[in-house]
Design an enzyme around this catalytic site. Sequence first.
Site, PDB file in Angstrom:
ATOM      1  N   LYS A  23       0.891  -1.321   0.158  1.00  0.00           N
ATOM      2  CA  LYS A  23       0.080  -0.212   0.448  1.00  0.00           C
ATOM      3  C   LYS A  23       0.606   1.106   0.031  1.00  0.00           C
ATOM      4  O   LYS A  23       0.749   2.393  -1.197  1.00  0.00           O
ATOM      5  CB  LYS A  23      -1.082  -0.122   1.689  1.00  0.00           C
ATOM      6  N   ARG A  93      -3.562   2.286   8.181  1.00  0.00           N
ATOM      7  CA  ARG A  93      -3.593   1.482   7.676  1.00  0.00           C
ATOM      8  C   ARG A  93      -2.610   0.776   7.391  1.00  0.00           C
ATOM      9  O   ARG A  93      -1.469   0.858   7.356  1.00  0.00           O
ATOM     10  CB  ARG A  93      -4.025   2.064   6.228  1.00  0.00           C
ATOM     11  N   GLY A 102      -7.892  -7.358   4.140  1.00  0.00           N
ATOM     12  CA  GLY A 102      -9.510  -7.355   5.198  1.00  0.00           C
ATOM     13  C   GLY A 102      -8.926  -8.145   6.166  1.00  0.00           C
ATOM     14  O   GLY A 102      -9.313  -7.989   7.669  1.00  0.00           O
ATOM     15  N   MET A 104      -5.624  -7.332   8.461  1.00  0.00           N
ATOM     16  CA  MET A 104      -5.412  -6.636   9.461  1.00  0.00           C
ATOM     17  C   MET A 104      -6.155  -5.635   9.404  1.00  0.00           C
ATOM     18  O   MET A 104      -6.978  -4.882   8.847  1.00  0.00           O
ATOM     19  CB  MET A 104      -3.777  -6.280   9.289  1.00  0.00           C
ATOM     20  N   ARG A 337      -3.230  -1.518  -5.939  1.00  0.00           N
ATOM     21  CA  ARG A 337      -2.794  -2.938  -6.269  1.00  0.00           C
ATOM     22  C   ARG A 337      -2.875  -3.348  -7.343  1.00  0.00           C
ATOM     23  O   ARG A 337      -3.405  -3.417  -7.783  1.00  0.00           O
ATOM     24  CB  ARG A 337      -2.524  -3.726  -4.699  1.00  0.00           C
ATOM     25  N   HIS A 453     -15.607  -7.341   1.338  1.00  0.00           N
ATOM     26  CA  HIS A 453     -14.209  -8.626   1.770  1.00  0.00           C
ATOM     27  C   HIS A 453     -14.836  -9.920   1.596  1.00  0.00           C
ATOM     28  O   HIS A 453     -14.524 -11.192   0.613  1.00  0.00           O
ATOM     29  CB  HIS A 453     -14.597  -8.884   3.060  1.00  0.00           C
ATOM     30  N   SER A 793      12.785 -43.416 -11.917  1.00  0.00           N
ATOM     31  CA  SER A 793      11.434 -42.582 -11.129  1.00  0.00           C
ATOM     32  C   SER A 793      11.421 -42.850  -9.947  1.00  0.00           C
ATOM     33  O   SER A 793      11.347 -43.234  -8.935  1.00  0.00           O
ATOM     34  CB  SER A 793       9.952 -43.529 -11.987  1.00  0.00           C
ATOM     35  N   CYS A 861       7.670 -39.761 -10.157  1.00  0.00           N
ATOM     36  CA  CYS A 861       6.053 -39.648  -9.926  1.00  0.00           C
ATOM     37  C   CYS A 861       5.425 -39.909  -9.006  1.00  0.00           C
ATOM     38  O   CYS A 861       3.929 -40.212  -8.699  1.00  0.00           O
ATOM     39  CB  CYS A 861       5.952 -41.253 -10.347  1.00  0.00           C
ATOM     40  N   TYR A 881      12.252 -34.603 -15.900  1.00  0.00           N
ATOM     41  CA  TYR A 881      10.564 -34.610 -15.626  1.00  0.00           C
ATOM     42  C   TYR A 881       9.896 -34.823 -14.764  1.00  0.00           C
ATOM     43  O   TYR A 881      10.043 -35.410 -13.401  1.00  0.00           O
ATOM     44  CB  TYR A 881       9.988 -35.969 -16.824  1.00  0.00           C
TER      45      TYR A 881
END
Length: 913
Positions: A23, A93, A102, A104, A337, A453, A793, A861, A881
């Site tokens: 903020k 704030r 919402g 804090m 934001r 909210h 694997s 896997c 992979y």
Amino acid sequence: MSDRYVYDLAEGRADMRALLGGKGAGVAEMRRIGVPVPDGFTVTTAACVAAMERGGSWPAGLWDEVVAHLDALEERTGRRLGARERPLLVSVRSGAVFSMPGMMDTILNLGISDDSVEGLAAESGNARFAWDSYRRFVQMYGEVVEGVPAHAFADELDALKARRGVAQDTDLGADDLRGLVATFRAVARQHTGEDLPADPREQLRRSVDAVFASWGNPRAAVYRRANGIPDDLGTAVNVMQMVFGNKGATSATGVCFTRDPSTGAKELYGEFLVDAQGEDVVAGIRTPRPLAEMETVLPDAFRELRATMDRLEQHYGDLQDIEFTVDDGALYLLQTRTGKRTAQAALRVARELVEEGVIDRVTALRRLDPAQLDQLLHPALDPGHGATPLTRGLNASPGAAVGRVVLDAETAAERGKAGEAVVLVRWETNPDDIAGVIAAQGVLTAHGGMTSHAAVVARGMGKPCVAGAGALRIDVEGRRVLVGDHVLAEDDTITLDGTTGDVYAGALPLVPPQVTDDFRVVLGWADDVRRLGVRANADTGEDAAKARELGAEGIGLCRTEHMFMAPDRLPVVREMILAETDAARAAALDRLLPMQQADFEEIFAAMSGLPVTIRLLDPPLHEFLPDLVEQSLLVQRLEDEVGDTGAPLHGTDAVFEGWAAAAGGGETTAQLARARRLLAQVRRLSETNPMLGTRGVRLALLHPQIAATQVRAIARAALAVRAAGHDPRVEIMVPLVGFSEELRRMREVVDATMAEELAGADAPLPYSVGTMVELPRAALVADRIAEHAEFFSFGTNDLTQTTLGISRDDAEGSFLTAYLEAGVVGTNPFATIDRDGVGELVHVGLERGRRTRPGLHAGVCGEHGGDPASVALFDEIGLDYVSCSPYRVPIARLAAARSTLDRRDGARTTRDV
């Protein structure tokens, strides 16, 4: 700058987010580029962290810095905090590094008092506005700083409105609000035992301290755990000059997004309220109006807001979430934001911003959260259901939710964690409801708007939400919801359609998710970037086809035991287990062979041209038999019915039937004999710790005909699908190998069987044989095991259990949850790989295996293959992979791309942290 704790907004920039919080950095950047914002200063996250480290005590010099910046703010504005003439009022704030909407605390209108309220009324010419600001301050300060229960103030406000016969706060006059201030102060005195402090600077100090403390409140902690935000970051505190949206018809407050955060569409999205302050919108105190209506009500401010929205999106190159206030016609922005959005919106916004030339593909990929893609892969409401909705609200967050009605967050959290599907139904959610929102399938509120909210938090978590369904009447005491003449009791099932806003009684049918063009395009960008391959765990042709549709590049794990569990096969499997002779067992296996062959044919056809890794039978045989306790109870019940007849424990069904006839008994007697026989076999095969017992390669070496039958089914299926024009790529995996000799002997069985089956083939059928590395010893002696393996694997589910000595089935329902909450471990090791232990074993196993066989192909896997943080580690280690469930394949594709980009840019790797 590290020795400072406070910065004026004029000193900040967007890249100071870690210090100033999201903020503070956002407001400073808006000021820097000329967007109208109120003046003020920011107390840094470093100050909060320092206070936390001191058990709540402020570091030396912090208060002096706050006072110095307050003095400077007073000088710049020509106003003084708490003064009768030209009073300065400020907001206090929170502002965390990562957005936590919402979670804090905030205090507005600080600096108002019995003296300054008169000055504010005189200066504005609006006594109602001044006293409204005063009652708001007492209410917020009392709740946040002094701990007065919120309902204590709300009850008095509701009582006053009832006495006056009005519905809205705005219908109360100046005298009403003057009396309400006195009432609120008396309420605070009753709960705290003393008057609220009169010195506005002391109020400021306590307010900053309260915002610091709110970083540690339960709802913030729950939110951080749910979103993977570290606990040690702290929050900044922004002290800014108040601008007022509650001055009357020429003032307003609102929230807007530069694009629709639900769909990503580039269209007007937001809400506002005339004669209100910001908390009225986000807390759902009043139902706001669509932003489009602001053009008629406040046309000049609306035009300026639209231009500013476009400017900010271009500046940041991303969807922005903006809070604004219109103070007597003048527009001010209080926050911008990066807007929280659904996965659907995230993909569309990314694609369109690239197409518009605002950002490039790499930037788009960096912004996408791989875990969020899970939202797209859940079922939606079947559009052909034909049901009539009970009511309709705002389509605040898309998707379908089916569950039982629950009317409080605590119950929703408890039942949701226990595995129940619940829908949280509330008048309006508040930040304390976060645990219930997380555990619920969806959220339904009677009040609040698209930026309330409930809507914001649900969208961020991918939860369907219908907000502002005004027809709902919630009877908390009666534990029921009334919609017109319809009554929904708590525990009744409802269905939410967050895409349309419709609410239905009962459970409606769902349909599989659909892959969109945005999905295909953006995931295609990820595929162009990533190094790591992505396969799927799939046991049926249907799963294999879905995996391929979602971008899988093969099957990394086909579990053959799942095929054995099918209802038409289980009796044959049990016949094989119960066989008294090798010939009887071979006969049962011969019956199973074509069944398995058919399964493999479906999978090979679905994955034509891509590798399919088939794991030979892994679990112990007793898993295919009834539970020991249940079978014992069955035998006891049958014995009670027919008596102890001395029925034999061995033989075929024909033997039992013949014996029963000879004994003069009927079907029940023969059933008892069969049940006793099965019980004896269950007892014989039962082990104290079966997961570390006779399973995997151990079972195959004791009964090689089982493995040979599976290999025959694989070979015949591959030949059959090749004859049909497909291209099968066969990989055979031997599970639970801990000794190289085990794999050597198993290879002899596999190779001999394949040689027999392929002897008459019209062309060679290439295949490879490898092993699943799921025991610590296997990783440590991988150099020797690799002499007989063409691929590895890593089965990280079992490797985690055997390395940590933790049973997943038991731990997640007992001590592991407590460990997570207490911070003993940072993450669930079955969800995210244990980097230092299990991750290191994977690294060691791969390194040693390739020392023997440089071309060793290797993957993972376990379900860690679909976890973004784990994927990053596997990519870094150098695996070829990962393999995960079909619906996590897109997550792994994007996570692998993000990992490649991080390493390419020299970012710290997982192993550096």
